[in-house]
Design a protein around this motif. Structure first.
Motif, PDB file in Angstrom:
ATOM      1  N   LEU A   1      -2.964  -0.065   7.616  1.00  0.00           N
ATOM      2  CA  LEU A   1      -4.449  -0.643   7.445  1.00  0.00           C
ATOM      3  C   LEU A   1      -5.380   0.340   7.385  1.00  0.00           C
ATOM      4  O   LEU A   1      -6.441   0.202   6.775  1.00  0.00           O
ATOM      5  N   HIS A   2      -5.197   1.816   7.677  1.00  0.00           N
ATOM      6  CA  HIS A   2      -5.860   2.753   7.800  1.00  0.00           C
ATOM      7  C   HIS A   2      -6.235   3.253   6.308  1.00  0.00           C
ATOM      8  O   HIS A   2      -5.513   3.263   5.741  1.00  0.00           O
ATOM      9  N   PRO A   3      -7.724   3.340   5.976  1.00  0.00           N
ATOM     10  CA  PRO A   3      -7.960   3.788   4.586  1.00  0.00           C
ATOM     11  C   PRO A   3      -7.421   4.953   3.991  1.00  0.00           C
ATOM     12  O   PRO A   3      -7.108   4.768   2.933  1.00  0.00           O
ATOM     13  N   LYS A   4      -7.310   6.066   4.886  1.00  0.00           N
ATOM     14  CA  LYS A   4      -6.654   7.281   4.219  1.00  0.00           C
ATOM     15  C   LYS A   4      -5.266   7.113   4.244  1.00  0.00           C
ATOM     16  O   LYS A   4      -4.561   8.040   3.730  1.00  0.00           O
ATOM     17  N   MET A   5      -4.501   6.083   4.858  1.00  0.00           N
ATOM     18  CA  MET A   5      -3.166   6.082   5.012  1.00  0.00           C
ATOM     19  C   MET A   5      -2.330   7.282   5.555  1.00  0.00           C
ATOM     20  O   MET A   5      -1.905   8.231   4.877  1.00  0.00           O
TER      21      MET A   5
ATOM     22  N   ARG B   1       0.842  -1.275   0.191  1.00  0.00           N
ATOM     23  CA  ARG B   1      -0.224   0.081  -0.080  1.00  0.00           C
ATOM     24  C   ARG B   1       0.838   1.219  -0.016  1.00  0.00           C
ATOM     25  O   ARG B   1       0.579   2.289  -0.544  1.00  0.00           O
TER      26      ARG B   1
ATOM     27  N   TYR C   1      -0.929   0.334  12.039  1.00  0.00           N
ATOM     28  CA  TYR C   1      -2.340   1.150  11.929  1.00  0.00           C
ATOM     29  C   TYR C   1      -2.211   1.966  10.686  1.00  0.00           C
ATOM     30  O   TYR C   1      -2.933   2.090   9.809  1.00  0.00           O
ATOM     31  N   ARG C   2      -0.949   2.533  10.170  1.00  0.00           N
ATOM     32  CA  ARG C   2      -0.653   3.231   9.065  1.00  0.00           C
ATOM     33  C   ARG C   2      -1.006   2.685   7.749  1.00  0.00           C
ATOM     34  O   ARG C   2      -1.594   2.890   6.634  1.00  0.00           O
TER      35      ARG C   2
END
Lengths: 109, 169
Positions: B83-87, A26, B80-81
């Motif tokens: 998986l967070h949708p907004k990254m 990601r 956390y960073r």
């Protein structure tokens, strides 16, 4: 009892490895990806090895597992450092939304 | 002295890896350890005092749980960073300076920085002034809070320097 603790450690280690890989996919540029892969994969693999050591008890296997964990702890950040420096030297740019790049400012001088 | 310490270290690691008290194994290990200590003592770390001084050993042992605490914190931070949708990332390369002088100390600091929350050592350099001999590290920071040298040092390096100074200097 030690079996259960060992399996829990292995499961948590695998989870951290998976999250590290998700971060690897990601994150936007090579430096952020290194952050994810280095931290999560180091801790995940160490937890795996400690889990193996706990399950197998005191003996040849656990000694080898612990030594492997120590060597991973030493070599993994060193390798990440080498990759980051190599990437920078070969001209890989930072992500466009990066806020500051002191390294580029200093090397221009 | 340095050769002796590295010989003992190499032999201990050999015995742990083979894990058997056999005459053949011990003799082979002794021979290999002597060769390693004689050939490679020059490229091994010069600050061997950490292996013989009880005080340094004590601080090294204290450092291990501190280090693991920050490492586990770092992992949850990255998870956390990732998986967070907004990254929520705000990356950048900042410069920090260190008070450590010895090679081993700076290496340990760089590795600790890499394995702890949101930071990754990219390069290190000295300022070219032999009198002050300050070393600067370039650190990639996933969530830049300050690009000022002093403040960044405060955030990133202080918590480790206190221990590493006692272990290596």
């Amino acid at each position: 009892m030690s079996d259960i603790i060992g399996y829990i450690l292995i499961i948590v280690g695998i989870l951290f490895d998976i999250f590290g890989c998700i971060g690897l996919v990601r994150f936007p540029d090579v430096y952020n990806r290194l952050q994810a892969s280095t931290k999560c994969v180091t801790l995940g693999t160490i937890l795996l090895l400690v889990g193996v050591a706990v399950i197998s008890g005191l003996g040849a296997t656990s000694a080898k597992a612990i030594i492997c964990a120590v060597f991973i702890l030493i070599t993994s950040p060193t390798a990440a450092h080498a990759i980051a420096k190599g990437a920078y030297a070969s001209g890989v740019k930072l992500w466009e939304n990066s806020v500051v790049d002191k390294y580029a400012e200093e090397s221009k001088k | 002295m340095r050769r002796l310490i590295y010989f003992v270290l190499a032999f201990i690691i050999w015995m742990l890896l083979t894990w058997q008290l056999d005459a053949q194994v011990i003799i082979a290990g002794l021979i290999v350890s002597v060769i390693v200590a004689l050939l490679f003592h020059e490229i091994l770390p010069k600050e061997y005092r950490v292996f013989i001084s009880p005080v340094r050993m004590f601080w090294a042992l204290v450092y291990v749980p501190v280090f693991f605490y920050y490492m586990i914190k770092a992992n949850f931070d990255v998870v956390y960073r990732a998986l967070h949708p907004k990254m929520p990332i705000k990356p950048g390369i900042v410069k920090i300076k260190t008070i450590l002088k010895t090679e081993s100390g700076i290496t340990a600091l760089a590795n600790s920085i890499t394995l702890t929350p949101g930071t990754l050592t990219v390069d290190l350099t000295d300022d070219g002034d032999p009198a002050s001999r300050e070393t600067f590290l370039y650190v990639h920071w996933i969530n830049v809070k300050s690009d000022d040298v002093e403040q960044a040092t405060e955030f990133i390096a202080r918590r480790f320097e206190w221990f590493l100074k006692r272990i290596f200097e």
